[in-house]
Design an enzyme around this catalytic site. Structure first.
Site, PDB file in Angstrom:
ATOM      1  N   HIS A   1       0.936  -1.165   0.200  1.00 23.75           N
ATOM      2  CA  HIS A   1      -0.598  -0.260   0.222  1.00 23.75           C
ATOM      3  C   HIS A   1       0.633   1.325   0.381  1.00 23.75           C
ATOM      4  O   HIS A   1       1.320   1.018  -1.014  1.00 23.75           O
ATOM      5  CB  HIS A   1      -1.168  -0.181   1.236  1.00 23.75           C
TER       6      HIS A   1
ATOM      7  N   HIS B   1      -2.478  -2.050  -9.816  1.00 22.42           N
ATOM      8  CA  HIS B   1      -3.547  -1.407  -9.588  1.00 22.42           C
ATOM      9  C   HIS B   1      -4.445  -2.396  -9.332  1.00 22.42           C
ATOM     10  O   HIS B   1      -5.139  -2.818  -9.906  1.00 22.42           O
ATOM     11  CB  HIS B   1      -3.597  -0.199  -9.829  1.00 22.42           C
TER      12      HIS B   1
ATOM     13  N   ASP C   1       2.989   5.138  -6.674  1.00 23.36           N
ATOM     14  CA  ASP C   1       3.834   5.226  -6.221  1.00 23.36           C
ATOM     15  C   ASP C   1       5.263   5.461  -6.597  1.00 23.36           C
ATOM     16  O   ASP C   1       6.506   5.285  -6.297  1.00 23.36           O
ATOM     17  CB  ASP C   1       4.165   3.782  -5.210  1.00 23.36           C
TER      18      ASP C   1
HETATM   19  C1  SDX Z   1      -1.436   2.135  -3.680  1.00 18.74           C
HETATM   20  O1  SDX Z   1      -6.633   0.701  -3.472  1.00 18.74           O
HETATM   21  C2  SDX Z   1      -5.574   1.953  -3.798  1.00 18.74           C
HETATM   22  O2  SDX Z   1      -6.160   2.913  -3.842  1.00 18.74           O
HETATM   23  C3  SDX Z   1      -4.489   2.110  -3.075  1.00 18.74           C
HETATM   24  C4  SDX Z   1      -3.695   3.744  -3.123  1.00 18.74           C
HETATM   25  C5  SDX Z   1      -4.015   4.165  -2.729  1.00 18.74           C
HETATM   26  O3  SDX Z   1      -3.894   5.973  -3.285  1.00 18.74           O
HETATM   27  O4  SDX Z   1      -4.375   4.190  -1.802  1.00 18.74           O
HETATM   28  O5  SDX Z   1      -3.791   3.798  -4.975  1.00 18.74           O
HETATM   29  C6  SDX Z   1      -2.278   3.638  -2.887  1.00 18.74           C
HETATM   30  O6  SDX Z   1      -1.285   1.373  -1.938  1.00 18.74           O
HETATM   31  C7  SDX Z   1      -0.343   1.767  -4.992  1.00 18.74           C
HETATM   32  C8  SDX Z   1      -0.264   0.510  -5.342  1.00 18.74           C
HETATM   33  C9  SDX Z   1       1.355   0.094  -4.248  1.00 18.74           C
HETATM   34  N1  SDX Z   1       1.419  -0.864  -3.966  1.00 18.74           N
HETATM   35  C10 SDX Z   1       2.537  -0.902  -4.833  1.00 18.74           C
HETATM   36  O7  SDX Z   1       3.322  -0.390  -5.867  1.00 18.74           O
HETATM   37  C11 SDX Z   1       3.157  -2.331  -4.730  1.00 18.74           C
HETATM   38  C12 SDX Z   1       3.508  -3.598  -6.350  1.00 18.74           C
HETATM   39  N2  SDX Z   1       1.879  -3.748  -6.650  1.00 18.74           N
HETATM   40  C13 SDX Z   1       1.002  -5.013  -6.233  1.00 18.74           C
HETATM   41  O8  SDX Z   1       1.752  -5.129  -4.752  1.00 18.74           O
HETATM   42  C14 SDX Z   1      -0.368  -4.877  -7.255  1.00 18.74           C
HETATM   43  O9  SDX Z   1      -0.776  -4.608  -7.985  1.00 18.74           O
HETATM   44  C15 SDX Z   1      -1.251  -4.165  -5.898  1.00 18.74           C
HETATM   45  C16 SDX Z   1      -1.000  -4.145  -4.585  1.00 18.74           C
HETATM   46  C17 SDX Z   1      -1.069  -2.740  -5.820  1.00 18.74           C
HETATM   47  C18 SDX Z   1      -2.537  -4.739  -5.909  1.00 18.74           C
HETATM   48  O10 SDX Z   1      -2.913  -5.970  -5.817  1.00 18.74           O
HETATM   49  P1  SDX Z   1      -4.295  -6.988  -6.900  1.00 18.74           P
HETATM   50  O11 SDX Z   1      -4.722  -5.943  -7.268  1.00 18.74           O
HETATM   51  O12 SDX Z   1      -4.425  -7.852  -5.585  1.00 18.74           O
HETATM   52  O13 SDX Z   1      -3.233  -7.675  -7.894  1.00 18.74           O
HETATM   53  P2  SDX Z   1      -2.565  -8.832  -7.505  1.00 18.74           P
HETATM   54  O14 SDX Z   1      -1.741  -8.687  -6.772  1.00 18.74           O
HETATM   55  O15 SDX Z   1      -3.253  -9.822  -7.423  1.00 18.74           O
HETATM   56  O16 SDX Z   1      -1.751  -9.612  -8.815  1.00 18.74           O
HETATM   57  C19 SDX Z   1      -2.502  -9.180  -9.794  1.00 18.74           C
HETATM   58  C20 SDX Z   1      -1.440 -10.729 -10.463  1.00 18.74           C
HETATM   59  C21 SDX Z   1      -0.442 -12.032 -10.028  1.00 18.74           C
HETATM   60  O17 SDX Z   1       0.202 -12.482 -10.713  1.00 18.74           O
HETATM   61  P3  SDX Z   1      -0.906 -13.827 -11.280  1.00 18.74           P
HETATM   62  O18 SDX Z   1      -0.945 -14.270  -9.314  1.00 18.74           O
HETATM   63  O19 SDX Z   1      -2.163 -13.655 -11.608  1.00 18.74           O
HETATM   64  O20 SDX Z   1      -0.434 -14.667 -12.384  1.00 18.74           O
HETATM   65  O21 SDX Z   1      -0.874  -9.006 -10.867  1.00 18.74           O
HETATM   66  C22 SDX Z   1       0.945  -9.553 -10.995  1.00 18.74           C
HETATM   67  C23 SDX Z   1       0.797 -10.521  -8.801  1.00 18.74           C
HETATM   68  O22 SDX Z   1       1.352 -11.486  -8.958  1.00 18.74           O
HETATM   69  N3  SDX Z   1       1.396  -8.600  -9.975  1.00 18.74           N
HETATM   70  C24 SDX Z   1       2.433  -8.026 -10.381  1.00 18.74           C
HETATM   71  C25 SDX Z   1       2.432  -7.061  -9.466  1.00 18.74           C
HETATM   72  N4  SDX Z   1       1.203  -6.282  -8.654  1.00 18.74           N
HETATM   73  C26 SDX Z   1       0.944  -7.418  -9.572  1.00 18.74           C
HETATM   74  N5  SDX Z   1       3.647  -8.523 -11.012  1.00 18.74           N
HETATM   75  C27 SDX Z   1       4.879  -8.182 -10.584  1.00 18.74           C
HETATM   76  N6  SDX Z   1       4.881  -6.631 -10.174  1.00 18.74           N
HETATM   77  C28 SDX Z   1       4.078  -6.020  -9.663  1.00 18.74           C
HETATM   78  N7  SDX Z   1       4.425  -4.928  -9.189  1.00 18.74           N
END
Ligand code: SDX
Length: 434
Positions: free
Chosen positions: A268, A307, A363
Site C-alpha cells: 500500500h 493497481h 508510488d
Molecule cells: C497504493 O487501493 C488503492 O487505491 C491504493 C492506492 C491509494 O491511493 O490508496 O492507490 C495506493 O497502495 C498503490 C499500490 C502500491 N503498491 C505497489 O506498488 C506494490 C506492487 N503492486 C502490487 O503488490 C499489486 O499490484 C497491488 C497490491 C497494487 C494490487 O494487487 P492486486 O490487485 O491484489 O493484484 P494481485 O496482487 O492479485 O496481482 C495480480 C497479478 C498477480 O500475478 P498472478 O498470480 O495472477 O500470476 O499481477 C501480478 C501478481 O503477481 N502483479 C505483479 C505486480 N502487481 C501485480 N507482478 C509484478 N509486479 C507487480 N507490481
C-alpha cells in the site's frame, strides 16, 4: 422500487428467487433467502479482499480504472492538481464543496493555529530509538493523541468531529517533522504561522539556525501538489480500516493511527519507499532488462507498478511525472529518474506486464521527487499519510453519518475441525458441546 432484478434458480431445491438490483449491485443480505434448510442456512457471498464487494455508498471520490479517471467530489484530479491547494482540497473532501473566500480564510487560520503539539509529545518521541522508522513514530504519536484529547470520543457531535479533523490535519506535518528531527538529532523546529501548509512542513523539517526559514517556492508548490494527489482514493485498504475502526465508534485519532498502520504496508503506501530501494538495487539503466526478467520469473514484484483498480494507467502517476521534471529543474537531474523511466519503458513493452495490465501507480515516481526535495526514503510513507489524512477523515465521517452503516463485522466460511472434546471430558448436555 429496485431498478431491475435477477432471477435465480437454486438447483438444489428447484426454487426460483427474484433478487433486486440497486445501483448496479445486489444486496448480499438478499442471498440469505436462498436456502435448503431455513434462514440460518441461507447463502452468503464470499469475496476475500473485497475484489467485487461494495462496502458502502460514498460521494467522496470516483475512480474509473479502465479510463484512468480520478475525481474528488466530481472535480477531475488534473484540475485540482493544477489550480487548487491541498487545504482547499482537504476542505472539499470533508465538506463536499470547495470553500468560498471566507470559509477558506477560517479553515486555513484554524489549521494554522492547531499545528503545535503538546510539549509532552516531545518526551514520547524522544523515547524512540534514533533509527526508529518515522511511520512507527507517527502511528504511535497519533494514537497517543487520543489520550490528550478525550473530547474526541464525542463522535456524535459535529463540533467535536470538526475540531478533531482540524487537529489531525494540522498536526500530521508537525509529528512527521518532529520524528525526522529526532532521528537526525536536530532540535525540533516549531511551526511558523506565516508559511503555507507545505512551506511550514519544509520549515519544520529543515530550519537550522537561520531566524526565518524561507522555502523554495518550486519545491513548496510541488509538495502541495503531491499532497493533493494523495488526498483520497475511495475504498483503498487504509480507508477501509478507517471506516471499520470508526464503525466501532472509536475516536478519530485511534482510527487514523490504525489507517496509518495499514498504509505502512509495502503493498500500500509503503510501496513508495520500496520503489526507491528497488531503483537503487537496479543501480543503472543497463541493468533494467535483467531486473525485469527477475520480476517476470516471479522472484519479486516491480514496486510502484500495478493497481487493484487502474488497469490502463494511474492518472496520478502521469501528473507526478510532470512535477518531477519541474523539481529536477531546481534540484538537478536524478540518475534514479533515468532508471525509473527506462524501467517503465521496458515494462510497458513486456508481455508479462501487458498481460497482467500492470502500469506505474502513484508510488512509482513520487519517491524520486521526495528524494530530490531532500526527504530520506523512510519519510516517504509518512508524506503519503500527511496527504491521505483528509481523505481518511472524510471517509470516517461519511461512514459515521451513513444510516445504512453499523459496526463492521464480516461473516466467515468455517473450515476448522468439527466438534471434539478434551481427553476424558464428556460432552455436557445443554452446552455448546452438548
Ligand atoms: C497504493 O487501493 C488503492 O487505491 C491504493 C492506492 C491509494 O491511493 O490508496 O492507490 C495506493 O497502495 C498503490 C499500490 C502500491 N503498491 C505497489 O506498488 C506494490 C506492487 N503492486 C502490487 O503488490 C499489486 O499490484 C497491488 C497490491 C497494487 C494490487 O494487487 P492486486 O490487485 O491484489 O493484484 P494481485 O496482487 O492479485 O496481482 C495480480 C497479478 C498477480 O500475478 P498472478 O498470480 O495472477 O500470476 O499481477 C501480478 C501478481 O503477481 N502483479 C505483479 C505486480 N502487481 C501485480 N507482478 C509484478 N509486479 C507487480 N507490481
Amino acid at each position: 422500487m429496485p431498478d431491475e432484478t435477477i432471477s435465480v434458480i437454486d438447483n438444489r431445491t428447484g426454487r426460483r428467487y427474484e433478487i433486486p438490483i440497486r445501483d448496479g449491485a445486489i444486496g448480499a443480505a438478499d442471498l440469505q433467502k436462498i436456502t435448503t434448510d431455513g434462514p440460518a442456512a441461507g447463502l452468503m457471498s464470499y469475496d476475500p479482499a473485497f475484489l467485487n464487494t461494495a462496502s458502502c455508498r460514498s460521494a467522496i471520490t470516483y475512480i474509473d480504472g479502465e479510463r484512468g479517471i480520478l475525481r474528488y467530489r466530481g472535480y477531475p484530479i488534473e484540475e485540482l492538481a493544477q489550480h487548487s491547494t491541498f487545504l482547499d482540497v482537504a476542505y472539499l473532501l470533508i465538506q463536499g464543496e470547495l470553500p468560498d473566500a471566507t470559509q477558506r480564510d477560517e479553515w486555513v487560520d484554524k489549521i494554522t493555529h492547531h499545528t503545535l503539539l503538546h510539549e509532552n509529545i516531545k518526551k514520547l518521541i524522544d523515547g524512540f530509538h534514533h533509527d526508529a522508522h518515522p511511520m512507527g513514530v507517527l502511528i504511535g504519536v497519533v494514537g497517543a493523541l487520543s489520550t490528550f484529547y478525550p473530547d474526541a470520543k464525542e463522535i456524535g457531535k459535529a463540533d467535536s468531529r470538526r475540531l478533531q479533523i482540524l487537529r489531525l490535519i494540522a498536526k500530521m506535518p508537525t509529528i512527521a517533522a518532529f520524528a525526522y528531527r529526532h532521528a537526525i538529532g536536530m532540535p525540533y523546529a516549531y511551526p511558523d504561522n506565516d508559511l503555507t501548509y507545505a512551506g511550514n512542513f519544509l520549515n519544520m523539517m529543515w530550519k537550522a539556525t537561520e531566524l526565518k526559514y524561507r522555502p523554495n517556492a518550486v519545491l513548496e508548490h510541488a509538495l502541495d501538489v503531491l499532497l493533493i494527489l494523495h488526498a483520497d482514493h475511495e475504498q483503498n485498504c487504509s480507508a477501509n480500516v478507517m471506516r471499520a475502526v470508526g464503525s466501532a465508534h472509536s475516536d478519530p485519532f485511534s482510527a487514523t493511527a490504525a489507517a496509518a498502520a495499514a498504509l505502512y504496508g509495502p503493498l500500500h503506501g509503503g510501496a513508495n519507499e520500496h520503489v526507491l530501494r528497488m531503483l537503487r538495487e537496479v543501480g543503472s539503466v543497463s541493468r533494467v532488462p535483467e531486473y525485469v526478467k527477475r520480476v517476470r520469473s516471479g522472484e519479486m514484484k516491480l514496486m510502484g507498478f500495478g493497481h487493484r483498480v487502474y488497469k490502463n494507467f494511474d492518472p496520478r502517476a502521469k501528473i507526478i511525472k510532470q512535477v518531477a521534471d519541474q523539481v529536477l529543474e531546481v534540484t538537478g537531474k536524478s540518475p534514479l529518474l533515468d532508471i525509473a523511466t527506462e524501467l517503465e519503458r521496458v515494462a510497458l513493452q513486456d508481455d508479462y506486464f501487458i498481460k497482467h495490465r500492470l502500469y506505474p501507480n502513484v508510488d512509482f515516481y513520487s519517491g524520486i521527487i521526495y528524494l530530490a526535495i531532500g526527504f530520506p526514503v523512510e519519510m516517504f510513507p509518512v508524506l503519503f499519510a500527511i496527504g491521505r489524512t483528509p481523505g481518511w477523515l472524510a471517509q470516517w465521517q461519511e461512514g459515521l453519518l451513513d444510516p445504512e452503516q453499523k459496526i463492521a463485522r464480516p461473516r466467515q466460511i468455517y473450515t476448522g475441525p468439527a466438534e471434539r472434546h478434551l481427553p476424558g471430558v464428556r460432552a455436557v448436555a445443554g452446552t455448546s458441546a452438548g
